[in-house]
Design an enzyme around this catalytic site. Structure first.
Site, PDB file in Angstrom:
ATOM      1  N   LYS A  30       0.432   3.524   3.486  1.00  0.00           N
ATOM      2  CA  LYS A  30      -0.366   3.863   2.302  1.00  0.00           C
ATOM      3  C   LYS A  30      -0.487   5.370   2.213  1.00  0.00           C
ATOM      4  CE  LYS A  30      -3.039   1.534  -0.706  1.00  0.00           C
ATOM      5  NZ  LYS A  30      -2.875   0.117  -1.032  1.00  0.00           N
TER       6      LYS A  30
ATOM      7  N   LYS B 114      -0.692  -7.637   4.750  1.00  0.00           N
ATOM      8  CA  LYS B 114      -0.385  -8.227   3.436  1.00  0.00           C
ATOM      9  C   LYS B 114       1.118  -8.518   3.319  1.00  0.00           C
ATOM     10  CE  LYS B 114      -2.485  -6.179  -0.048  1.00  0.00           C
ATOM     11  NZ  LYS B 114      -2.801  -5.287  -1.203  1.00  0.00           N
TER      12      LYS B 114
ATOM     13  N   ASN C 215      -5.984  -2.101 -14.265  1.00  0.00           N
ATOM     14  CA  ASN C 215      -4.800  -2.970 -14.295  1.00  0.00           C
ATOM     15  C   ASN C 215      -5.095  -4.359 -13.713  1.00  0.00           C
ATOM     16  OD1 ASN C 215      -2.377  -4.088 -12.708  1.00  0.00           O
ATOM     17  ND2 ASN C 215      -1.423  -2.793 -14.251  1.00  0.00           N
TER      18      ASN C 215
ATOM     19  N   SER D  43       6.771  -5.738  -6.240  1.00  0.00           N
ATOM     20  CA  SER D  43       7.471  -4.536  -5.766  1.00  0.00           C
ATOM     21  C   SER D  43       8.713  -4.935  -4.980  1.00  0.00           C
ATOM     22  CB  SER D  43       6.574  -3.724  -4.833  1.00  0.00           C
ATOM     23  OG  SER D  43       5.716  -2.885  -5.552  1.00  0.00           O
TER      24      SER D  43
ATOM     25  N   THR E 111      -0.076  -7.962 -10.266  1.00  0.00           N
ATOM     26  CA  THR E 111      -1.214  -8.072  -9.342  1.00  0.00           C
ATOM     27  C   THR E 111      -2.257  -9.009  -9.938  1.00  0.00           C
ATOM     28  OG1 THR E 111      -0.785  -5.789  -8.738  1.00  0.00           O
ATOM     29  CG2 THR E 111      -2.824  -6.757  -7.918  1.00  0.00           C
TER      30      THR E 111
ATOM     31  N   LYS F  68       5.665  -0.036   3.555  1.00  0.00           N
ATOM     32  CA  LYS F  68       5.534  -0.282   2.116  1.00  0.00           C
ATOM     33  C   LYS F  68       4.071  -0.286   1.732  1.00  0.00           C
ATOM     34  CE  LYS F  68       7.096  -1.665  -1.950  1.00  0.00           C
ATOM     35  NZ  LYS F  68       6.377  -0.515  -2.553  1.00  0.00           N
TER      36      LYS F  68
HETATM   37  N1  GLU Z   1      -1.089  -0.822  -4.261  1.00  0.00           N
HETATM   38  C1  GLU Z   1      -0.718  -2.198  -4.229  1.00  0.00           C
HETATM   39  C2  GLU Z   1      -1.352  -2.896  -3.041  1.00  0.00           C
HETATM   40  O1  GLU Z   1      -2.340  -2.454  -2.499  1.00  0.00           O
HETATM   41  C3  GLU Z   1       0.792  -2.382  -4.314  1.00  0.00           C
HETATM   42  C4  GLU Z   1       1.571  -1.772  -3.205  1.00  0.00           C
HETATM   43  C5  GLU Z   1       3.084  -1.837  -3.387  1.00  0.00           C
HETATM   44  O2  GLU Z   1       3.553  -2.420  -4.352  1.00  0.00           O
HETATM   45  O3  GLU Z   1       3.781  -1.289  -2.528  1.00  0.00           O
HETATM   46  O4  GLU Z   1      -0.941  -3.950  -2.639  1.00  0.00           O
END
Ligand code: GLU
Length: 428
Positions: A108, A96, A226, A358, A194, A72
């Site tokens: 990613k 994370k 954002n 998410s 976020t 994810k």
């Molecule tokens: N891009 C965001 C992060 O770095 C969200 C990633 C997601 O929701 O999967 O945490």
């Protein structure tokens, strides 16, 4: 972008991982496994541009580790992305997601492109035809669930989920998260999740650091996208902090008496940059200056490695740094700041509101059952507070003067991944 002050983002992540493994007393093999991704997919995506010519864009999906569940993490569209940066970002996602108790591994994606230079049609073709189609065999609600990151947004997720659904022959909402609100539980909380998480972490840390809490504390924010807007500006102000400086990629504005954020936002929306905000008592500042202002709280919410020992770490005056961006502080700079008693709330904790949201959206999608905004925000906040308490407990157990908050968060994250790998067997 990736090399400033001597340490790359990936090196900083791996240094912290190594230290966390020592601190937690885990076997060295854990480093061997978690210091490299399980799988790297590279795609070359041809797009018919508006001028009739084909341009080929290179994209990646790094699938770092899936011991805890599907990969994810977001997809970044930025002209300077590199595979090394994408690996670092995917690695941070693994930690994370684990840290926040989510049933996910980490991944990613990235495409080297400046989305602002593409027409809407070109951007749609790149997202839909290119990324979603090229990666369709490697993603899915139980396999790998991408979402937005720097340079991508809900519209791009809508194109991608539509393309994936067409390939599958039926709607598959749970394959991408942070979709527009109109689509299957694209939840209203998502837009600010976020930033909300950044503000919740800042508020809770301020209570511990200053006793009195966040009211009246001055804040400088680097980045007014954002995360910077919703986190720094909207929610922190709502919680009683005083935002005195904001910047975007072009530079920004500073007023020691506080900015009128709604007006700054209106100027940004109208003219494309906060630089054009012009009110009495306000002066222009650069993206380097914003980091060194005499404020209580600093929120770096743009890109990585902006706080580095090679230059500015010694000049930072804030007592609390809240990492809205991923990887804004190098490992070297963090040592310098920690020795001065500065609290750095690390990315994998402070900006996790996005991926936690998410997760909630994905759960809604799998059940085809949806919560309202308040219920969703309460669930989000509960998860964030639980992580905050676990990180603080772990930090005080490890010793706050020897160990950074990031190291404590990594130990907490690695603990869950290690135990999952061990109990599953065949991993370690
Ligand atoms: N891009 C965001 C992060 O770095 C969200 C990633 C997601 O929701 O999967 O945490």
């Amino acid at each position: 972008m990736s090399l400033r002050g001597g340490t790359t983002f990936l090196e900083s992540v791996l240094q912290t991982l190594k230290r966390a493994i020592e601190l937690g007393g885990y076997p060295e093999e854990v480093y061997e496994i978690l210091s490299r991704p399980q799988r790297i997919i590279t795609v070359n995506i041809p797009v018919r541009m508006d001028n009739g010519k084909i341009q080929v864009f290179t994209g990646y999906r790094v699938q770092h580790n899936n011991a805890l569940g599907p990969y994810k993490g977001g997809i970044r569209f930025h002209p300077e992305v590199t595979l090394e940066e994408d690996i670092a970002l995917a690695t941070v996602m693994t930690f994370k997601n684990s840290l926040n108790g989510l049933p996910y591994g980490g991944g990613k994606g990235a495409i080297a492109v400046d989305p602002k230079k593409l027409s809407k049609k070109e951007l749609e073709e790149l997202s839909r035809g290119g990324y979603a189609r090229a990666l369709a065999p490697f993603i899915g609600p139980e396999v790998d669930i991408p979402a937005p990151d720097v340079g991508t947004d809900p519209q791009i997720m809508a194109w991608m989920v539509d393309e994936y659904s067409k390939i599958s022959g039926h709607n598959v909402p749970g394959v991408f998260t942070a979709k527009p609100v109109i689509l299957w539980g694209g939840n209203p909380v998502r837009e600010y999740s976020t930033g909300f998480g950044v503000a919740v972490w800042a508020r809770e840390a301020a209570k511990k650091l200053w006793g009195g809490g966040i009211e009246g504390k001055t804040v400088a924010i680097q980045g007014f996208g954002n995360v910077g807007y919703w986190g720094g500006a909207y929610w922190l102000e709502k919680m009683g902090a005083k935002v005195v400086a904001v910047t975007d990629s072009k530079g920004g504005v500073y007023n020691p008496n506080g900015l009128k954020l709604a007006d700054v936002k209106a100027v940004k929306d109208k003219t494309g940059t906060v630089m054009n905000y012009d009110a009495s008592g306000t002066r222009k500042i650069t993206n380097d200056e914003v980091l060194e202002l005499p404020v209580d709280i600093l929120v770096p919410a743009a890109l990585e490695n902006v706080i580095h020992r090679g230059g500015n770490a010694n000049n930072i005056k804030a007592k609390l740094i809240v990492e809205g961006a991923n990887g804004p502080t190098t490992a070297d700079a963090e040592k310098t700041l920690h020795s001065k008693g500065v609290w750095i709330l690390p990315d994998l904790a402070a900006n996790a509101g996005g991926v936690v949201m998410s997760y909630l959206e994905w759960v809604e999608n799998l059940q085809w059952y949806f919560w309202d905004e308040e219920e969703t925000r309460n669930r989000l906040e509960r998860i964030l507070l639980d992580t905050f308490n676990r990180v603080m407990n772990r930090w005080s157990k490890l010793g706050t003067s020897q160990v950074t908050i990031r190291e404590a968060a990594y130990v907490e994250a690695v603990d869950r991944i290690y135990n999952a790998m061990k109990v599953r067997g065949g991993w370690i």
